[in-house]
Scaffold this active site. Structure first.
Site, PDB file in Angstrom:
ATOM      1  N   ASP A 171       0.821  -1.215   0.000  1.00  0.00           N
ATOM      2  CA  ASP A 171       0.000   0.000   0.000  1.00  0.00           C
ATOM      3  C   ASP A 171       0.857   1.268   0.000  1.00  0.00           C
ATOM      4  O   ASP A 171       0.449   2.301  -0.527  1.00  0.00           O
ATOM      5  CB  ASP A 171      -0.984   0.005   1.176  1.00  0.00           C
ATOM      6  CG  ASP A 171      -2.261   0.767   0.838  1.00  0.00           C
ATOM      7  OD1 ASP A 171      -2.777   0.578  -0.282  1.00  0.00           O
ATOM      8  OD2 ASP A 171      -2.728   1.566   1.664  1.00  0.00           O
ATOM      9  N   GLU A 217       0.478  10.690   5.472  1.00  0.00           N
ATOM     10  CA  GLU A 217       0.287   9.248   5.307  1.00  0.00           C
ATOM     11  C   GLU A 217       1.587   8.562   4.871  1.00  0.00           C
ATOM     12  O   GLU A 217       1.915   7.474   5.357  1.00  0.00           O
ATOM     13  CB  GLU A 217      -0.799   9.027   4.250  1.00  0.00           C
ATOM     14  CG  GLU A 217      -1.446   7.669   4.315  1.00  0.00           C
ATOM     15  CD  GLU A 217      -2.743   7.668   3.527  1.00  0.00           C
ATOM     16  OE1 GLU A 217      -3.659   8.417   3.921  1.00  0.00           O
ATOM     17  OE2 GLU A 217      -2.839   6.946   2.529  1.00  0.00           O
ATOM     18  N   GLU A 244     -11.351   6.135  -1.997  1.00  0.00           N
ATOM     19  CA  GLU A 244     -11.274   6.530  -0.577  1.00  0.00           C
ATOM     20  C   GLU A 244     -12.390   5.879   0.242  1.00  0.00           C
ATOM     21  O   GLU A 244     -12.168   5.436   1.368  1.00  0.00           O
ATOM     22  CB  GLU A 244     -11.368   8.056  -0.455  1.00  0.00           C
ATOM     23  CG  GLU A 244     -10.244   8.833  -1.142  1.00  0.00           C
ATOM     24  CD  GLU A 244      -8.897   8.728  -0.445  1.00  0.00           C
ATOM     25  OE1 GLU A 244      -8.487   7.608  -0.073  1.00  0.00           O
ATOM     26  OE2 GLU A 244      -8.239   9.779  -0.296  1.00  0.00           O
ATOM     27  N   GLU A 281      -9.905  -2.947  -5.891  1.00  0.00           N
ATOM     28  CA  GLU A 281      -9.796  -2.999  -4.428  1.00  0.00           C
ATOM     29  C   GLU A 281      -9.873  -4.447  -3.931  1.00  0.00           C
ATOM     30  O   GLU A 281      -9.102  -4.851  -3.062  1.00  0.00           O
ATOM     31  CB  GLU A 281     -10.880  -2.138  -3.770  1.00  0.00           C
ATOM     32  CG  GLU A 281     -10.673  -0.624  -3.925  1.00  0.00           C
ATOM     33  CD  GLU A 281      -9.483  -0.085  -3.137  1.00  0.00           C
ATOM     34  OE1 GLU A 281      -9.026  -0.739  -2.175  1.00  0.00           O
ATOM     35  OE2 GLU A 281      -8.990   1.012  -3.480  1.00  0.00           O
TER      36      GLU A 281
HETATM   37  C1  LIG Z   1      -5.401   0.124  -2.416  1.00  0.00           C
HETATM   38  C2  LIG Z   1      -5.803   1.380  -1.720  1.00  0.00           C
HETATM   39  N1  LIG Z   1      -7.036   1.870  -1.926  1.00  0.00           N
HETATM   40  C3  LIG Z   1      -7.432   2.991  -1.314  1.00  0.00           C
HETATM   41  C4  LIG Z   1      -6.597   3.670  -0.455  1.00  0.00           C
HETATM   42  C5  LIG Z   1      -7.082   4.915   0.236  1.00  0.00           C
HETATM   43  O1  LIG Z   1      -6.272   5.986   0.081  1.00  0.00           O
HETATM   44  C6  LIG Z   1      -5.301   3.135  -0.268  1.00  0.00           C
HETATM   45  N2  LIG Z   1      -4.413   3.728   0.570  1.00  0.00           N
HETATM   46  N3  LIG Z   1      -4.943   1.988  -0.899  1.00  0.00           N
END
Ligand SMILES: Cc1ncc(CO)c(N)n1
Length: 223
Positions: free
Chosen positions: A50, A91, A143, A213
């Site tokens: 991520d 983040e 989001e 996702e």
């Molecule tokens: C895969 C993914 N989807 C959404 C977000 C949200 O910002 C993230 N950080 N990573």
């Protein structure tokens, strides 16, 4: 008099595509955080991957900001998107710190296929030909999935391990929820004025986001 409020376009799509949306927001990865059966290796895979995703997400959000500046009929959009960009800096710092805590070395992390595919999809959304309405709808969906997923891990009856609560709170907190609602309002306002073609395109790309996702979560549990 009809007391019933009209459903917005995003609400209509959420209802119409409930099964896929639930697949994205109640994925096995999330369910195992929620019931504390998570395999820590899966969590570390997700964390490492991520971070790479978020790095690619920054230019995508920047591209939405540019589209808002060029195409939006409401100045308020810029502030909301800019706020989102600003929190991405925090983040990224957080991801780096977490990596250290969990013994992950980002220089050694190789992007996995699902991540590569998702980042490629983001890149297609960055094209100047991609309409603001379509891009902001995808942005909201990206989001919203994280918000709903991680908020569930902190909700009533959740058994989320204490060491994962901070992660869940990043996206599951109330402020992030409000931010997602702001993005949803922008998307709905734009979709109301969109052409049939744009509406169709936005709906298709909304579904693509959900599929990406699901694949992203699945990638984490498969490792
Ligand atoms: C895969 C993914 N989807 C959404 C977000 C949200 O910002 C993230 N950080 N990573």
């Amino acid at each position: 008099m009809d007391e019933e409020k009209m459903m917005s376009m995003t609400e209509t799509w959420l209802k119409k595509h409930r099964l896929l949306y639930t697949g994205a927001t109640r994925n096995p990865f999330i369910l195992t955080i929620h019931d504390a059966t998570i395999n820590i290796a899966s969590f570390k895979t997700w964390l490492a991957q991520d971070y790479l995703f978020v790095r690619a997400f920054v230019p995508f959000v920047a591209s939405v900001l540019i589209k808002a500046w060029k195409e939006s009929d409401d100045n308020g959009d810029i502030e909301i998107i800019l706020g989102g960009m600003a929190s991405l800096q925090d983040e990224i710092t957080w991801f780096k710190r977490e990596a250290t805590n969990w013994g992950i070395s980002h220089s050694e992390v190789v992007p996995q296929q699902a991540n590569i595919n998702y980042c490629r999809f983001l890149e297609s959304l960055m094209s100047p030909e991609m309409e603001y309405t379509v891009a902001i709808t995808a942005f909201w969906a990206i989001e919203a999935v994280y918000q709903e997923s991680f908020a569930y891990c902190l909700g009533e009856g959740s058994k989320t391990p204490p060491e994962l609560k901070e992660t869940c709170a990043r996206w599951g907190n109330e402020g992030f929820g409000m931010y997602c609602q702001s993005l949803q309002r922008i998307a709905d306002r734009r979709l109301l004025k969109a052409s049939e073609d744009e509406l169709k395109k936005a709906e298709v790309l909304f579904l693509s986001v959900l599929e990406h996702e699901v694949e992203f979560w699945n990638m984490s549990t498969a490792a």
